[in-house]
Motif scaffolding. Structure first.
Motif, PDB file in Angstrom:
ATOM      1  N   ARG A 157       2.614  -3.919  -0.458  1.00 56.99           N
ATOM      2  CA  ARG A 157       0.585  -5.016   0.251  1.00 56.99           C
ATOM      3  C   ARG A 157       1.748  -4.439   1.468  1.00 56.99           C
ATOM      4  N   SER A 158       2.640  -4.837   2.256  1.00 59.42           N
ATOM      5  CA  SER A 158       2.714  -4.505   3.907  1.00 59.42           C
ATOM      6  C   SER A 158       2.307  -3.389   4.318  1.00 59.42           C
ATOM      7  N   HIS A 159       2.506  -2.561   3.675  1.00 54.24           N
ATOM      8  CA  HIS A 159       1.351  -1.211   4.207  1.00 54.24           C
ATOM      9  C   HIS A 159       0.095  -1.929   4.546  1.00 54.24           C
ATOM     10  N   PHE A 160      -0.870  -2.105   3.197  1.00 52.19           N
ATOM     11  CA  PHE A 160      -1.889  -2.487   3.400  1.00 52.19           C
ATOM     12  C   PHE A 160      -2.614  -3.415   4.226  1.00 52.19           C
ATOM     13  N   THR A 161      -1.654  -4.872   4.544  1.00 53.79           N
ATOM     14  CA  THR A 161      -1.064  -5.645   5.774  1.00 53.79           C
ATOM     15  C   THR A 161      -1.795  -5.094   6.714  1.00 53.79           C
ATOM     16  N   LYS A 162      -0.851  -4.024   6.569  1.00 55.23           N
ATOM     17  CA  LYS A 162      -0.892  -3.673   8.965  1.00 55.23           C
ATOM     18  C   LYS A 162      -1.868  -2.707   9.168  1.00 55.23           C
ATOM     19  N   ALA A 163      -2.348  -2.143   7.605  1.00 50.52           N
ATOM     20  CA  ALA A 163      -4.234  -1.203   8.095  1.00 50.52           C
ATOM     21  C   ALA A 163      -5.219  -2.143   8.339  1.00 50.52           C
ATOM     22  N   LEU A 164      -5.363  -3.049   7.667  1.00 49.25           N
ATOM     23  CA  LEU A 164      -6.352  -4.129   7.469  1.00 49.25           C
ATOM     24  C   LEU A 164      -6.396  -4.092   8.860  1.00 49.25           C
ATOM     25  N   GLY A 201     -11.172   3.590 -13.130  1.00 51.53           N
ATOM     26  CA  GLY A 201     -12.250   5.137 -12.886  1.00 51.53           C
ATOM     27  C   GLY A 201     -11.009   6.070 -12.686  1.00 51.53           C
ATOM     28  N   LEU A 202      -9.396   5.576 -12.045  1.00 49.95           N
ATOM     29  CA  LEU A 202      -9.138   6.444 -10.985  1.00 49.95           C
ATOM     30  C   LEU A 202      -7.679   6.803 -12.353  1.00 49.95           C
ATOM     31  N   ALA A 203      -7.863   6.189 -13.849  1.00 45.21           N
ATOM     32  CA  ALA A 203      -6.203   6.847 -14.290  1.00 45.21           C
ATOM     33  C   ALA A 203      -6.029   8.037 -14.388  1.00 45.21           C
ATOM     34  N   ARG A 204      -6.730   9.194 -13.614  1.00 44.02           N
ATOM     35  CA  ARG A 204      -5.881  10.180 -13.763  1.00 44.02           C
ATOM     36  C   ARG A 204      -5.791  10.585 -12.472  1.00 44.02           C
ATOM     37  N   CYS A 205      -5.753  10.312 -11.342  1.00 50.16           N
ATOM     38  CA  CYS A 205      -5.806  10.378 -10.174  1.00 50.16           C
ATOM     39  C   CYS A 205      -3.737  10.412  -9.498  1.00 50.16           C
ATOM     40  N   THR A 206      -3.581  10.870  -9.524  1.00 51.75           N
ATOM     41  CA  THR A 206      -2.631  11.347  -9.019  1.00 51.75           C
ATOM     42  C   THR A 206      -2.023  10.237  -8.415  1.00 51.75           C
ATOM     43  N   PRO A 207      -1.163   9.135  -8.071  1.00 49.46           N
ATOM     44  CA  PRO A 207      -0.836   8.179  -7.560  1.00 49.46           C
ATOM     45  C   PRO A 207      -0.729   8.333  -5.887  1.00 49.46           C
ATOM     46  N   ALA A 208      -0.024   9.551  -5.304  1.00 49.07           N
ATOM     47  CA  ALA A 208      -0.322   9.966  -3.911  1.00 49.07           C
ATOM     48  C   ALA A 208      -1.383   9.876  -3.535  1.00 49.07           C
ATOM     49  N   SER A 209      -2.218  10.114  -4.201  1.00 45.72           N
ATOM     50  CA  SER A 209      -3.621  10.584  -3.574  1.00 45.72           C
ATOM     51  C   SER A 209      -4.606   9.388  -3.757  1.00 45.72           C
ATOM     52  N   LEU A 210      -4.283   8.205  -4.882  1.00 45.25           N
ATOM     53  CA  LEU A 210      -5.092   7.094  -4.202  1.00 45.25           C
ATOM     54  C   LEU A 210      -3.586   6.175  -3.921  1.00 45.25           C
ATOM     55  N   LEU A 211      -2.572   6.256  -3.356  1.00 48.55           N
ATOM     56  CA  LEU A 211      -2.675   5.269  -2.283  1.00 48.55           C
ATOM     57  C   LEU A 211      -3.030   5.628  -0.560  1.00 48.55           C
ATOM     58  N   GLN A 212      -3.222   7.080  -0.309  1.00 49.76           N
ATOM     59  CA  GLN A 212      -3.827   7.092   0.820  1.00 49.76           C
ATOM     60  C   GLN A 212      -5.466   6.941   0.366  1.00 49.76           C
ATOM     61  N   ALA A 213      -6.182   7.247  -0.716  1.00 52.73           N
ATOM     62  CA  ALA A 213      -7.196   6.518  -0.367  1.00 52.73           C
ATOM     63  C   ALA A 213      -7.484   5.399  -0.529  1.00 52.73           C
ATOM     64  N   LEU A 214      -6.442   4.967  -0.456  1.00 53.72           N
ATOM     65  CA  LEU A 214      -6.941   3.126  -0.528  1.00 53.72           C
ATOM     66  C   LEU A 214      -6.732   2.994   0.792  1.00 53.72           C
ATOM     67  N   LEU A 215      -5.208   3.128   1.313  1.00 52.23           N
ATOM     68  CA  LEU A 215      -4.762   3.397   2.697  1.00 52.23           C
ATOM     69  C   LEU A 215      -5.961   3.288   3.971  1.00 52.23           C
ATOM     70  N   ALA A 216      -6.728   4.632   3.270  1.00 53.06           N
ATOM     71  CA  ALA A 216      -7.572   4.730   4.522  1.00 53.06           C
ATOM     72  C   ALA A 216      -9.022   3.693   4.212  1.00 53.06           C
ATOM     73  N   CYS A 217      -9.052   2.864   2.978  1.00 54.64           N
ATOM     74  CA  CYS A 217     -10.448   2.690   3.277  1.00 54.64           C
ATOM     75  C   CYS A 217      -9.851   0.895   4.103  1.00 54.64           C
ATOM     76  N   ALA A 218      -8.823   1.134   4.255  1.00 54.68           N
ATOM     77  CA  ALA A 218      -7.534  -0.065   4.686  1.00 54.68           C
ATOM     78  C   ALA A 218      -8.550  -0.107   5.783  1.00 54.68           C
TER      79      ALA A 218
END
Length: 339
Positions: A59-66, A85-102
């Protein structure tokens, strides 16, 4: 060693991500189609809850990025709806995609941005509404008009005519969508706060297909793999509109935020890391000041205090004095005077 950059924090957070595995619905034995769909929905909900619990650690990473106008609770609530719909994605790529969006200040709600799966890799894709939001935030754009023209709509485009007579459009709203015929064109233009109107951008289906074939790596990968799951495959019209809007950016003043969004969009399409593209605060401030000065120049304000001031020039340094050549008699005389 302190982790100062967003990329460093992401790298540290995703070195050994551990997300509990959810039992797939395909292993349900002797299930009817309705029971299988119910199992898949339950699986998706369970997986989303599991991933959300894992994401709460960052959460702190998202707070800093937003940015300041988006809070972490709102962002994570929007992200949860995309997780099944993202259950088969790697955790690392999911976290990076969400951080890029934030980092771009957009919500992954399917309207402003989406997080989609390309194989096992999660990718952040800004949509047309996300680009529109960035354009409005620049303070230079008063209104943006973007849409699709159907075959039976009334329209006329005459580039040589003066604005706004060069482009007219009357959608046949009395007809059903089917009766209006297929989409034949996409258009985009904007009105500036100064009262001027931008150039009208028109894209035919052939233009959109050429852009897709030449620039979309995601489309090419989906074609080569035979999955046909890129957004160009699943939602061609929305990508058509987005391409039209991106071309509009080339003929209107672009803010640092818009440049960053285009870069992160291209990075995701090329399969590159998407975090780290948000412009620094200093760069955003300089861009805002440059746009304000340009707008004052456009408006032709005569007040001397508000006119764009000329660039400061670096003062030239005085030349180093050259030694004076003297005769031996002169040097002796100078030495005697010093004594």
């Amino acid at each position: 060693m302190a982790l100062t950059s967003l990329k460093d924090r992401v790298r540290a957070a995703t070195e050994k991500p551990t997300v509990p595995v959810v039992r797939p619905a395909e292993v349900v034995q002797d299930a009817t189609p309705d029971e299988l769909r119910a199992a898949e929905q339950a699986e998706g909900g369970q997986a989303a809850d599991t991933v959300m619990t894992w994401l709460e650690q960052y959460r702190s990473h998202f707070t800093k990025a937003l940015p300041s106008h988006v809070d972490a609770d709102t962002f994570l609530a929007a992200a949860r709806s995309a997780l099944p719909g993202l259950a088969r994605c790697t955790p690392a790529s999911l976290l990076q995609a969400l951080l890029a969006c934030a980092e771009q200040g957009l919500l992954p709600d399917g309207r402003h941005a989406v997080i989609t799966a390309e194989g096992k890799i999660a990718v952040f894709i800004p949509m047309a509404q996300g680009y529109l939001d960035k354009m409005y935030r620049s303070g230079r754009v008063a209104s943006v008009h973007i849409g699709l023209i159907h075959e039976r709509d009334e329209w006329n485009y005459e580039p040589s005519a003066p604005s706004p007579l060069d482009f007219t459009f009357r959608p046949a709203l009395k007809l059903s969508k089917a009766d209006r015929g297929p989409v034949i064109l996409a258009y985009a233009f904007c009105w500036m706060t100064s009262g001027a109107r931008s150039q009208v951008v028109i894209l035919s289906r052939e233009d959109a297909e050429e852009i897709r074939d030449e620039y979309s790596k995601a489309y090419q990968r989906a074609e080569e793999s035979g999955t046909a799951d890129s957004f160009w495959h699943t939602d061609f019209d929305r990508m058509w509109e987005k391409s039209c809007l991106r071309r509009l950016h080339k003929v209107v003043p672009m803010s640092a935020e818009l440049v960053a969004l285009a870069k992160v969009d291209d990075a995701g399409d090329s399969g590159q890391v998407q975090v780290g593209y948000a412009p620094p605060a200093e760069e955003q401030q300089l861009a805002a000041e440059a746009e304000e000065a340009h707008e004052r120049a456009e408006d032709g304000q005569g007040d001397e205090d508000t006119r764009p001031r000329p660039l400061l020039r670096k003062k030239s340094l005085p030349r180093r004095s050259q030694p004076i050549r003297t005769t031996r008699k002169g040097r002796k005389k100078a030495a005697k005077n010093r004594r």
